[in-house]
Design a protein around this motif. Structure first.
Motif, mmCIF file in Angstrom:
data_model
loop_
_atom_site.group_PDB
_atom_site.id
_atom_site.type_symbol
_atom_site.label_atom_id
_atom_site.label_comp_id
_atom_site.label_asym_id
_atom_site.label_seq_id
_atom_site.Cartn_x
_atom_site.Cartn_y
_atom_site.Cartn_z
ATOM 1 N N UNK A 52 24.984 21.841 -56.238
ATOM 2 C CA UNK A 52 25.483 22.672 -55.138
ATOM 3 C C UNK A 52 25.316 21.949 -53.800
ATOM 4 N N UNK A 53 24.217 21.221 -53.636
ATOM 5 C CA UNK A 53 24.010 20.439 -52.419
ATOM 6 C C UNK A 53 25.116 19.398 -52.266
ATOM 7 N N UNK A 54 25.417 18.673 -53.338
ATOM 8 C CA UNK A 54 26.472 17.656 -53.274
ATOM 9 C C UNK A 54 27.818 18.280 -52.921
ATOM 10 N N UNK A 55 28.110 19.424 -53.500
ATOM 11 C CA UNK A 55 29.376 20.105 -53.197
ATOM 12 C C UNK A 55 29.377 20.573 -51.746
ATOM 13 N N UNK A 56 28.250 21.089 -51.266
ATOM 14 C CA UNK A 56 28.162 21.498 -49.861
ATOM 15 C C UNK A 56 28.448 20.345 -48.920
ATOM 16 N N UNK A 57 27.961 19.162 -49.272
ATOM 17 C CA UNK A 57 28.206 17.974 -48.449
ATOM 18 C C UNK A 57 29.682 17.609 -48.469
ATOM 19 N N UNK A 58 30.280 17.582 -49.668
ATOM 20 C CA UNK A 58 31.679 17.153 -49.758
ATOM 21 C C UNK A 58 32.647 18.168 -49.166
ATOM 22 N N UNK A 59 32.236 19.436 -49.071
ATOM 23 C CA UNK A 59 33.095 20.454 -48.451
ATOM 24 C C UNK A 59 32.746 20.681 -46.985
ATOM 25 N N UNK A 60 31.771 19.910 -46.477
ATOM 26 C CA UNK A 60 31.387 19.938 -45.067
ATOM 27 C C UNK A 60 30.849 21.302 -44.639
ATOM 28 N N UNK A 61 30.038 21.899 -45.493
ATOM 29 C CA UNK A 61 29.484 23.229 -45.232
ATOM 30 C C UNK A 61 28.003 23.108 -44.866
ATOM 31 N N UNK A 62 27.716 23.133 -43.560
ATOM 32 C CA UNK A 62 26.340 22.985 -43.090
ATOM 33 C C UNK A 62 25.428 24.074 -43.664
ATOM 34 N N UNK A 63 25.893 25.308 -43.686
ATOM 35 C CA UNK A 63 25.085 26.399 -44.238
ATOM 36 C C UNK A 63 24.764 26.182 -45.706
ATOM 37 N N UNK A 87 23.975 10.204 -52.446
ATOM 38 C CA UNK A 87 24.815 9.069 -52.825
ATOM 39 C C UNK A 87 26.031 9.490 -53.637
ATOM 40 N N UNK A 88 25.834 10.394 -54.577
ATOM 41 C CA UNK A 88 26.968 10.881 -55.374
ATOM 42 C C UNK A 88 27.950 11.634 -54.474
ATOM 43 N N UNK A 98 29.543 11.059 -45.629
ATOM 44 C CA UNK A 98 28.437 10.289 -45.037
ATOM 45 C C UNK A 98 27.832 11.080 -43.880
ATOM 46 N N UNK A 99 28.682 11.648 -43.035
ATOM 47 C CA UNK A 99 28.208 12.417 -41.881
ATOM 48 C C UNK A 99 27.371 13.600 -42.353
ATOM 49 N N UNK A 100 27.849 14.336 -43.350
ATOM 50 C CA UNK A 100 27.117 15.503 -43.826
ATOM 51 C C UNK A 100 25.917 15.124 -44.670
ATOM 52 N N UNK A 101 25.939 13.966 -45.321
ATOM 53 C CA UNK A 101 24.749 13.471 -46.011
ATOM 54 C C UNK A 101 23.651 13.174 -44.998
ATOM 55 N N UNK A 105 19.968 14.724 -44.980
ATOM 56 C CA UNK A 105 18.772 13.887 -44.870
ATOM 57 C C UNK A 105 17.871 14.392 -43.754
ATOM 58 N N UNK A 106 18.458 14.683 -42.604
ATOM 59 C CA UNK A 106 17.671 15.187 -41.480
ATOM 60 C C UNK A 106 17.055 16.547 -41.827
ATOM 61 N N UNK A 107 17.824 17.401 -42.487
ATOM 62 C CA UNK A 107 17.304 18.706 -42.883
ATOM 63 C C UNK A 107 16.131 18.550 -43.843
ATOM 64 N N UNK A 108 16.261 17.662 -44.833
ATOM 65 C CA UNK A 108 15.183 17.433 -45.791
ATOM 66 C C UNK A 108 13.924 16.966 -45.085
#
Length: 126
Positions: A52-63, A87-88, A98-101, A105-108
């Motif tokens: 779900x995290x990877x999908x959130x990144x690829x769909x550009x969903x900050x929440x 990375x995936x 990359x921007x949302x990853x 990273x910052x959130x983690x």
């Protein structure tokens, strides 16, 4: 712009609770769907939260990033597992991912350094 991700998560929880009160039917159905799909089965809850995290990144969903990152950490995801997930997501989402990853990273790092246990998900696990 630097975000306060633990505060963002708290705010999203508050707003989700308000929405659940005002929009009971759809939000209840969504909560049931979330609980059913993230419950351990052939895949464990941690793996599902990383997906779900990877999908959130690829769909550009900050929440989505905020919620699923915390839930993955709460399910025991390590820094290394989260980094591989990023990375995936980058491989699947290209430059925008990359921007949302970077956001993830910052959130983690903020969640890990806050010293607070990641909050329990709003949806009960089955």
């Amino acid at each position: 712009m630097k975000h306060d991700y633990p505060e963002r998560h708290k705010h999203l929880q508050q707003m989700t609770a308000r929405l659940a009160r005002d929009l009971r039917g759809p939000m209840s159905a969504f909560a049931q769907l979330n609980g059913a799909t993230t419950a351990p089965g052939a895949l464990d809850a941690k793996t599902k939260q990383l997906m779900a995290l990877a999908i959130g990144i690829t769909t550009h969903c900050e929440g989505c990033i905020v919620y699923h990152l915390r839930d993955a950490m709460r399910a025991g995801a390590t820094r290394e597992e989260i980094l591989e997930t990023l990375g995936v997501a980058i491989m699947m989402g290209g430059g925008p991912a990359v921007v949302y990853a970077c956001e993830a990273l910052e959130a983690m790092e903020q969640v890990a350094s806050s010293g607070k246990e990641p909050a329990s998900p709003d949806v009960p696990k089955r």
